[in-house]
Design a protein around this motif. Sequence first.
Motif: not given
Length: 229
Positions: A65-87
Amino acid sequence: MHSTVTRTQNVFGFFTTVCFIVAALIASTDFLFPRTPSASITVKDVQVVKGRPHYYSPKREEYASIRFSLSADLSSLFTWNTKQVFVYVTASWPDKDAANKSVRTNEAVIWDTIITSPSADHLQNIGLAAMRKLVASAKGKAIDPNRGKLELKNQKPKYQITAPTGKLAETDDVQLNVHYNVQPWVGVLTWTPQVEFGRWKRMKGGLSKVFSLPALKKKEEKKGEKKKA
């Protein structure tokens, strides 16, 4: 002279051709938008336990079992044709007996989430109160720049990881990796690129430092600790 069936087939064929061309043009617009995702992930706590990782597990085995901290900026993946993003976050490690330790033959998902675009919020499986807040936050926004930003502190894993051998303790060269999958309204699914393609850049960061899984405590040591207590 053409029959009614023939004319219907010709109209339908022309209609599907036009739809295909329009869909291809819509999908191609994704290449006009730059993708510059970035992420930073650090390991906070690692535990290796012997037991049944799932209620349907047929036998006892070692799982981590692994705990972690995550800081991510994936905002550039969202455009008018983006339905959803699976991370999702994976833990990978090489085989102990492998000659080349740089080849990570083992990989398991420890955490994932789905981030919808404002136009796909109705697809979220959440409560009414949470849905109202989500819709209100994105009202009037075709693209919400804050949708792809994640800040997780000491996050618990959703899934424990196991190995085919049933043993994980004292495994070396383990590393966490952040991945994503963009699902458009029209077009093909795109995964985390390994090479840069035009305005689509590779993810900056997204890899943790290499770490080792701890050893299991022996039963004798646990009994000794109980006697001392």
